[in-house]
Design a protein around this motif. Structure first.
Motif, PDB file in Angstrom:
ATOM      1  N   GLU A 268       0.908  -1.320  -0.143  1.00 30.95           N
ATOM      2  CA  GLU A 268      -0.090   0.016   0.140  1.00 30.95           C
ATOM      3  C   GLU A 268       0.878   1.227  -0.021  1.00 30.95           C
ATOM      4  O   GLU A 268       0.610   2.179  -0.840  1.00 30.95           O
ATOM      5  N   ARG A 269       1.930   1.269   0.722  1.00 28.93           N
ATOM      6  CA  ARG A 269       2.932   2.195   0.806  1.00 28.93           C
ATOM      7  C   ARG A 269       3.640   2.566  -0.521  1.00 28.93           C
ATOM      8  O   ARG A 269       3.663   3.716  -1.397  1.00 28.93           O
ATOM      9  N   LEU A 272       1.040   4.047  -3.105  1.00 27.61           N
ATOM     10  CA  LEU A 272       0.834   5.583  -2.693  1.00 27.61           C
ATOM     11  C   LEU A 272       1.828   6.130  -3.379  1.00 27.61           C
ATOM     12  O   LEU A 272       1.705   7.152  -3.955  1.00 27.61           O
ATOM     13  N   GLN A 273       3.117   5.700  -3.210  1.00 27.45           N
ATOM     14  CA  GLN A 273       4.329   6.373  -3.783  1.00 27.45           C
ATOM     15  C   GLN A 273       4.201   6.287  -5.181  1.00 27.45           C
ATOM     16  O   GLN A 273       4.401   7.317  -5.820  1.00 27.45           O
ATOM     17  N   GLN A 275       1.584   6.176  -7.168  1.00 28.10           N
ATOM     18  CA  GLN A 275       0.359   7.174  -7.446  1.00 28.10           C
ATOM     19  C   GLN A 275       0.963   8.737  -7.374  1.00 28.10           C
ATOM     20  O   GLN A 275       0.748   9.391  -8.129  1.00 28.10           O
ATOM     21  N   GLN A 276       1.779   8.862  -6.214  1.00 29.50           N
ATOM     22  CA  GLN A 276       2.352  10.251  -6.255  1.00 29.50           C
ATOM     23  C   GLN A 276       3.288  10.545  -7.464  1.00 29.50           C
ATOM     24  O   GLN A 276       3.264  11.599  -7.751  1.00 29.50           O
TER      25      GLN A 276
END
Length: 420
Positions: A268-269, A272-273, A275-276
């Motif tokens: 998940e991290r 998220l990274q 996606q950023q």
């Protein structure tokens, strides 16, 4: 007891003359028999050295006490003078001294008896006087039947001088003895201090040893308690495992679930990274597009001029990887590919992007355009090997430019038009 009477005056004079080195030679002819002379038969000046050299003062006092059946109260000097006076005549004291000297000097008397002439006796005296038994040699020589007045005078003179030397040596020894006493006192004090230090260190060592023994006992007790606790826990564990047969597997599953949850959190991290990063790339793409539009407007170039002259079949959302190229031309490449309906992928060929990242980018691409003029050798061989192994369509362009990219697209699209 030792006060001389008037009749002893001649004897005292002769003794004084002997002590001062005067020569008193007897005119008596030498004896021709084998009988030894007795103490009272000797000249009176010989009694003093005989009693002084051959009889220790302690033995002389015991002898006089025995003869007199009492206890002599005179000091050592008075006792010496009294015995000398008694030896002038055949008295009980003289006879007792004669017997005692014969007993003490028995070995020397036997050795001297072997000398049959005065010369042999003189030679034996010179040899024996250098040994340890000077008193025995002195008594045996003076009482020998072949001892002439000349030999007697010689022997008395040597013993007289030896007494002086012994006295001097005794004074030196006494001084040395006193020095040794002082040194012994110093050493005794140092020894006492060393013994005190040793005793103190031994006591400290004993205390440390007792403390260590106490610590050892405590550690052993702790070890026994720990072992007991471990044994009890093992019994409890065995009891629980017996009560729940699948406890161990469930425990492993719970641990595996915890690991999976942690893995999910990591993914998940990472998502998220990603996606950023994608959002940053989109913003950068919009920025570059705006800059490209501004540049085209500045140069008065219509966007329709960027379109290929020949009609290009749409790529239908195929991923086109462009390897290499000038950084300033990347927005133009993107616009050309996206104009045909494809998805633009780019890798700089090892200039800034990691060469290891090229493999994953190649795997995600459907078509590959490799601009060989501005990539590294490693990137070139990676592209060539990947396309050969996977059968992907790949066009190599030598000079990086928009025109070259158009020709590559024209070469790629017909070959891939029939593909699904």
């Amino acid at each position: 007891m030792c006060q001389p009477d008037p009749n002893q005056l001649e004897t005292l004079v002769r003794l004084a003359a002997a002590d001062t080195g005067a020569t008193l030679l007897s005119v008596k002819p030498p004896s021709t028999g084998s009988r030894r002379r007795r103490l009272w038969e000797l000249d009176s000046h010989a009694h003093c050295p005989i009693v002084g050299v051959c009889m220790p003062i302690a033995a002389l006092r015991r002898l006089v006490d025995k003869v007199l059946a009492g206890r002599a109260v005179a000091d050592d000097y008075e006792l010496h003078c009294g015995v000398i006076a008694e030896c002038r005549l055949r008295t009980p004291v003289a006879e007792a001294v004669q017997r005692e000297l014969d007993r003490r000097c028995m070995l020397a008397l036997r050795q001297a008896a072997q000398a049959k002439t005065t010369e042999a006796l003189a030679a034996w005296w010179r040899e024996s006087s250098q040994g340890k038994d000077l008193a025995g040699a002195f008594w045996a020589t003076l009482t020998h039947a072949r001892c002439t007045p000349a030999l007697e005078h010689q022997v008395l003179g040597e013993v007289h001088m030896l007494q002086h030397q012994v006295g001097m040596a005794r004074r030196v020894d006494l001084q040395h003895f006193e020095n040794l006493i002082d040194e012994n006192a110093v050493l005794a004090r140092e020894l006492g201090a060393a013994q005190q230090r040793c005793a103190r260190q031994a006591d400290e060592h004993r205390q440390r040893s007792e403390q260590q023994q106490s610590q050892i006992v405590q550690l052993r007790a702790q070890l026994i308690g720990r072992d007991t606790t471990i044994a009890a826990l093992r019994e409890d564990l065995q009891t629980l495992e017996a009560a729940a047969p699948g406890l161990k597997s469930r425990f492993e599953l719970a641990r595996e679930g915890e690991r999976q949850v942690e893995r999910i959190h990591q993914l998940e991290r990472a998502l998220l990274q990603a996606q950023q990063d994608a959002e940053r790339q989109r913003r950068l793409h919009d920025k570059l597009g705006d800059e490209l539009s501004a540049e085209l407007q500045r140069r008065d170039i219509a966007p329709s001029e960027l379109a290929p002259a020949e009609p290009i079949t749409r790529l239908d959302d195929r991923a086109v990887l462009c390897v290499g190229g000038r950084p300033a031309s990347v927005p133009v490449y993107r616009q050309l590919i996206e104009h045909t309906g494809g998805r633009f992928l780019h890798h700089d060929g090892g200039e800034q992007d990691s060469p290891a990242k090229l493999d994953s980018t190649l795997a995600a691409a459907d078509l590959v355009i490799c601009q060989t003029g501005c990539i590294s050798h490693d990137a070139y061989w990676r592209v060539k090997d990947h396309c050969k192994r996977t059968g992907k369509r790949c066009i190599f362009v030598e000079s990086p430019s928009a025109t070259g990219l158009k020709r590559a697209l024209l070469a790629l699209v017909p070959a891939s038009a029939g593909e699904p």
